[in-house]
Design a protein around this motif. Structure first.
Motif, PDB file in Angstrom:
ATOM      1  N   ARG A   1      61.096 -11.277  22.666  1.00 42.94           N
ATOM      2  CA  ARG A   1      62.142 -10.351  23.197  1.00 42.94           C
ATOM      3  C   ARG A   1      63.266 -10.326  22.214  1.00 42.94           C
ATOM      4  NH1 ARG A   1      65.499 -12.532  28.327  1.00 42.94           N
ATOM      5  NH2 ARG A   1      63.321 -12.655  29.256  1.00 42.94           N
ATOM      6  N   ILE A   2      63.773  -9.064  22.159  1.00 39.93           N
ATOM      7  CA  ILE A   2      64.961  -8.873  21.161  1.00 39.93           C
ATOM      8  C   ILE A   2      66.357  -8.349  21.922  1.00 39.93           C
ATOM      9  CG2 ILE A   2      65.538  -7.228  19.347  1.00 39.93           C
ATOM     10  CD1 ILE A   2      62.581  -6.820  18.758  1.00 39.93           C
ATOM     11  N   MET A   3      67.327  -8.913  21.410  1.00 34.22           N
ATOM     12  CA  MET A   3      68.746  -8.701  21.855  1.00 34.22           C
ATOM     13  C   MET A   3      69.407  -7.695  20.963  1.00 34.22           C
ATOM     14  SD  MET A   3      71.777 -11.588  22.674  1.00 34.22           S
ATOM     15  CE  MET A   3      70.967 -12.132  24.085  1.00 34.22           C
ATOM     16  N   LEU A   4      69.854  -6.608  21.727  1.00 32.22           N
ATOM     17  CA  LEU A   4      70.727  -5.735  20.704  1.00 32.22           C
ATOM     18  C   LEU A   4      72.021  -6.019  21.111  1.00 32.22           C
ATOM     19  CD1 LEU A   4      68.808  -2.382  22.139  1.00 32.22           C
ATOM     20  CD2 LEU A   4      68.261  -3.923  20.351  1.00 32.22           C
ATOM     21  N   ASP A   5      72.711  -6.662  20.069  1.00 36.20           N
ATOM     22  CA  ASP A   5      74.166  -6.971  20.098  1.00 36.20           C
ATOM     23  C   ASP A   5      75.097  -6.069  19.991  1.00 36.20           C
ATOM     24  OD1 ASP A   5      75.989  -9.156  20.412  1.00 36.20           O
ATOM     25  OD2 ASP A   5      76.163  -9.523  18.317  1.00 36.20           O
ATOM     26  N   ASN A   6      75.987  -5.727  20.839  1.00 35.44           N
ATOM     27  CA  ASN A   6      77.075  -4.686  20.553  1.00 35.44           C
ATOM     28  C   ASN A   6      76.742  -3.313  19.947  1.00 35.44           C
ATOM     29  OD1 ASN A   6      79.570  -6.279  21.304  1.00 35.44           O
ATOM     30  ND2 ASN A   6      78.815  -7.760  20.077  1.00 35.44           N
ATOM     31  N   PHE A   7      75.566  -3.016  20.565  1.00 31.23           N
ATOM     32  CA  PHE A   7      74.733  -1.642  20.124  1.00 31.23           C
ATOM     33  C   PHE A   7      75.749  -0.698  20.763  1.00 31.23           C
ATOM     34  CE2 PHE A   7      71.793  -3.505  17.792  1.00 31.23           C
ATOM     35  CZ  PHE A   7      70.771  -2.798  17.213  1.00 31.23           C
ATOM     36  N   PRO A   8      76.336   0.430  19.970  1.00 28.80           N
ATOM     37  CA  PRO A   8      76.999   1.510  20.634  1.00 28.80           C
ATOM     38  C   PRO A   8      75.653   2.258  21.457  1.00 28.80           C
ATOM     39  CG  PRO A   8      77.678   1.577  18.308  1.00 28.80           C
ATOM     40  CD  PRO A   8      76.439   0.523  18.401  1.00 28.80           C
TER      41      PRO A   8
ATOM     42  N   LEU B   1      72.871   4.427  19.681  1.00 29.11           N
ATOM     43  CA  LEU B   1      72.251   3.497  19.007  1.00 29.11           C
ATOM     44  C   LEU B   1      71.216   2.741  19.683  1.00 29.11           C
ATOM     45  CD1 LEU B   1      71.459   2.754  15.873  1.00 29.11           C
ATOM     46  CD2 LEU B   1      73.261   1.039  15.989  1.00 29.11           C
ATOM     47  N   MET B   2      71.690   2.386  20.960  1.00 27.41           N
ATOM     48  CA  MET B   2      70.962   1.724  21.754  1.00 27.41           C
ATOM     49  C   MET B   2      69.752   2.654  22.383  1.00 27.41           C
ATOM     50  SD  MET B   2      72.331   0.206  25.607  1.00 27.41           S
ATOM     51  CE  MET B   2      73.968  -0.351  24.576  1.00 27.41           C
ATOM     52  N   ALA B   3      70.082   3.981  22.723  1.00 30.37           N
ATOM     53  CA  ALA B   3      69.060   4.596  23.123  1.00 30.37           C
ATOM     54  C   ALA B   3      68.147   4.770  21.688  1.00 30.37           C
ATOM     55  CB  ALA B   3      69.602   6.156  23.449  1.00 30.37           C
ATOM     56  N   GLU B   4      68.492   4.760  20.589  1.00 31.43           N
ATOM     57  CA  GLU B   4      67.649   4.961  19.574  1.00 31.43           C
ATOM     58  C   GLU B   4      66.686   3.757  19.565  1.00 31.43           C
ATOM     59  OE1 GLU B   4      67.848   6.091  14.677  1.00 31.43           O
ATOM     60  OE2 GLU B   4      69.561   6.227  16.034  1.00 31.43           O
ATOM     61  N   ALA B   5      67.249   2.789  19.709  1.00 29.80           N
ATOM     62  CA  ALA B   5      66.472   1.413  19.463  1.00 29.80           C
ATOM     63  C   ALA B   5      65.298   1.376  20.492  1.00 29.80           C
ATOM     64  CB  ALA B   5      67.392   0.178  19.642  1.00 29.80           C
ATOM     65  N   VAL B   6      65.717   2.054  21.676  1.00 34.28           N
ATOM     66  CA  VAL B   6      64.552   1.879  22.936  1.00 34.28           C
ATOM     67  C   VAL B   6      63.593   2.833  22.265  1.00 34.28           C
ATOM     68  CG1 VAL B   6      64.110   2.537  25.161  1.00 34.28           C
ATOM     69  CG2 VAL B   6      66.382   1.300  24.785  1.00 34.28           C
ATOM     70  N   GLN B   7      63.933   4.067  21.724  1.00 30.73           N
ATOM     71  CA  GLN B   7      62.612   5.052  21.194  1.00 30.73           C
ATOM     72  C   GLN B   7      62.068   4.436  19.966  1.00 30.73           C
ATOM     73  OE1 GLN B   7      64.966   8.826  20.444  1.00 30.73           O
ATOM     74  NE2 GLN B   7      64.540   9.515  22.477  1.00 30.73           N
ATOM     75  N   PHE B   8      62.707   3.732  19.191  1.00 36.50           N
ATOM     76  CA  PHE B   8      62.056   3.103  17.898  1.00 36.50           C
ATOM     77  C   PHE B   8      61.076   1.984  18.555  1.00 36.50           C
ATOM     78  CE2 PHE B   8      61.856  -0.089  14.748  1.00 36.50           C
ATOM     79  CZ  PHE B   8      61.309   0.760  13.617  1.00 36.50           C
ATOM     80  N   THR B   9      61.363   1.174  19.513  1.00 33.99           N
ATOM     81  CA  THR B   9      60.567  -0.036  20.000  1.00 33.99           C
ATOM     82  C   THR B   9      59.560   0.502  20.732  1.00 33.99           C
ATOM     83  OG1 THR B   9      62.723  -1.228  19.927  1.00 33.99           O
ATOM     84  CG2 THR B   9      60.866  -2.132  21.163  1.00 33.99           C
ATOM     85  N   ALA B  10      59.804   1.614  21.574  1.00 36.91           N
ATOM     86  CA  ALA B  10      58.754   2.213  22.225  1.00 36.91           C
ATOM     87  C   ALA B  10      57.975   1.209  23.062  1.00 36.91           C
ATOM     88  CB  ALA B  10      57.755   3.059  21.145  1.00 36.91           C
ATOM     89  N   GLY B  11      58.462   0.293  23.782  1.00 37.32           N
ATOM     90  CA  GLY B  11      57.704  -0.486  24.588  1.00 37.32           C
ATOM     91  C   GLY B  11      57.001  -1.797  23.745  1.00 37.32           C
TER      92      GLY B  11
ATOM     93  N   THR C   1      69.389   3.882  29.099  1.00 35.38           N
ATOM     94  CA  THR C   1      68.682   4.134  28.095  1.00 35.38           C
ATOM     95  C   THR C   1      67.326   3.565  28.095  1.00 35.38           C
ATOM     96  OG1 THR C   1      69.419   1.835  27.158  1.00 35.38           O
ATOM     97  CG2 THR C   1      70.904   3.904  26.708  1.00 35.38           C
ATOM     98  N   GLY C   2      66.835   2.869  28.973  1.00 32.29           N
ATOM     99  CA  GLY C   2      65.582   2.310  29.173  1.00 32.29           C
ATOM    100  C   GLY C   2      65.316   0.883  28.598  1.00 32.29           C
ATOM    101  N   VAL C   3      66.603   0.041  28.560  1.00 28.20           N
ATOM    102  CA  VAL C   3      66.371  -1.114  28.240  1.00 28.20           C
ATOM    103  C   VAL C   3      65.968  -1.997  29.440  1.00 28.20           C
ATOM    104  CG1 VAL C   3      68.086  -1.158  26.535  1.00 28.20           C
ATOM    105  CG2 VAL C   3      68.693  -1.860  28.832  1.00 28.20           C
TER     106      VAL C   3
END
Length: 239
Positions: free
Chosen positions: A172-179, A182-192, A213-215
């Motif tokens: 699992r990955i924790m997105l710490d204090n992402f705006p 950037l959070m939405a971009e991280a979800v797209q980049f990770t792609a599940g 955002t889909g987290v």
């Protein structure tokens, strides 16, 4: 005993233990259960027993029930804010000293989920671990060697670290204090590829937007750290 406000009740086992410790013959007739919401003025329970036992245990018993019901009520509010999403609410280790098991129980009563109980049942690699080890890959490798069967999560602060954590094949990955963008971009980049958890700057006013955002998870330290006790009243009546 009555509740003076709307609340989700939690802490019945601790409440009962206080009176049983003073006098095992104390009888408690519950009108509700842990995890149930009650309205203002609702009767929570009726107690019968010797006055000395009742007044001696009263304060400690109420402390437990008020605090844990406050935790459960807070958790329920956050869960309600996530109702239109599939994101799960998690607690953290930011609990009151000596109250971790009780507060985490209360979070479950409010509909939330426990992240980890301590350092023994899951590994969270944070920024200081990464600094000490030299890199995310090195920190993950060291953790895997020590405890290969434990769930391993890595906290990241930017997209570059996110890519490193994905490459390290963590659980699992924790997105710490992402705006939010950037959070939405991280979800797209990770792609599940890896479940994502959000932490930091989470409040009732922001949690729904974060979830959309889909987290997969959102952890909230305030559930157990910033707790307002529920207003309960226990009045003695002599028969």
């Amino acid at each position: 005993m009555t509740c003076r406000e709307s609340a989700v009740i939690a802490g019945i086992p601790w409440f009962e233990a206080c009176f049983r410790r003073m006098d095992p013959s104390v009888q408690i007739d519950w009108h509700t259960a842990d995890g149930q919401r009650v309205a203002p003025g609702a009767v929570i329970c009726r107690l019968s027993g010797k006055a000395r036992a009742l007044v001696s245990a009263e304060r400690t018993a109420l402390n437990f029930l008020q605090l844990l019901s406050g935790t459960a009520t807070q958790a329920a509010a956050y869960v309600a804010a996530l109702a239109s999403t599939t994101t799960r609410l998690l607690d953290t280790r930011k609990t009151l000293p000596g109250m971790r098991l009780a507060q985490k129980y209360a979070v479950r009563c409010g509909g939330g989920y426990n992240q980890r109980m301590g350092l023994y049942d899951a590994i969270l690699v944070k920024e200081n671990h990464i600094i000490a080890a030299g890199s995310i890959a090195a920190a993950v490798d060291a953790a895997r060697q020590l405890h290969p069967t434990l769930m391993l999560e890595v906290e990241v602060e930017n997209l570059d670290e996110l890519a490193q954590a994905i490459d390290a094949r963590v659980d699992r990955i924790m997105l710490d204090n992402f705006p939010l963008p950037l959070m939405a971009e991280a979800v797209q980049f990770t792609a599940g590829r890896v479940p994502l958890e959000v932490s930091g700057n989470v409040g009732l006013e922001t949690i729904a937007a974060f979830a959309h955002t889909g987290v997969d998870f959102i952890s909230v330290g305030a559930l157990t750290k910033h707790v307002r006790a529920i207003d309960l009243s226990l009045r003695l009546r002599l028969d």
